[in-house]
Design a protein around this motif. Sequence first.
Motif, mmCIF file in Angstrom:
data_model
loop_
_atom_site.group_PDB
_atom_site.id
_atom_site.type_symbol
_atom_site.label_atom_id
_atom_site.label_comp_id
_atom_site.label_asym_id
_atom_site.label_seq_id
_atom_site.Cartn_x
_atom_site.Cartn_y
_atom_site.Cartn_z
ATOM 1 N N VAL A 29 0.844 -1.193 0.000
ATOM 2 C CA VAL A 29 0.000 0.000 0.000
ATOM 3 C C VAL A 29 0.880 1.244 0.000
ATOM 4 O O VAL A 29 0.664 2.170 -0.786
ATOM 5 N N GLU A 30 1.878 1.264 0.842
ATOM 6 C CA GLU A 30 2.762 2.432 0.940
ATOM 7 C C GLU A 30 3.518 2.683 -0.353
ATOM 8 O O GLU A 30 3.615 3.815 -0.819
ATOM 9 N N GLN A 60 -5.128 5.053 0.889
ATOM 10 C CA GLN A 60 -4.801 5.497 2.242
ATOM 11 C C GLN A 60 -5.712 4.855 3.279
ATOM 12 O O GLN A 60 -5.311 4.664 4.423
ATOM 13 N N ARG A 63 -4.301 1.623 5.064
ATOM 14 C CA ARG A 63 -3.182 1.669 6.008
ATOM 15 C C ARG A 63 -3.561 1.019 7.326
ATOM 16 O O ARG A 63 -2.705 0.578 8.073
ATOM 17 N N LYS A 64 -4.846 0.922 7.589
ATOM 18 C CA LYS A 64 -5.326 0.266 8.807
ATOM 19 C C LYS A 64 -5.562 -1.204 8.496
ATOM 20 O O LYS A 64 -6.128 -1.554 7.481
ATOM 21 N N ARG A 68 -7.925 -3.403 5.386
ATOM 22 C CA ARG A 68 -7.365 -4.365 4.430
ATOM 23 C C ARG A 68 -8.074 -5.697 4.546
ATOM 24 O O ARG A 68 -8.360 -6.345 3.558
#
Length: 85
Positions: A29-30, A60, A63-64, A68
């Motif tokens: 993701v990043e 974004q 990110r949690k 996901r």
Amino acid sequence: MFYHDDEKGHIIIGEAAVSLAVAGQDISVESLIKELSVMAEGDVSDAKLAEIFDARRWLQGFRKYSSREQAELHWMTMTGQENDR
């Protein structure tokens, strides 16, 4: 319509993923968010820039961990992969 249901969203994220893969970088993701930022800095149309912005905003949310997990379940259900586990 949700972003993840939009074919253009899948395409722009796919472009970022292919770019990372060709460069031999990990796809996460990043790294996708960063690659989309690099793509936005290039010479792109206003429409593509809007797609990149939407894709970054959507990613974004992943990110949690819980986001996901829910999305993975949704995608696996939609593609019939829930039986493959």
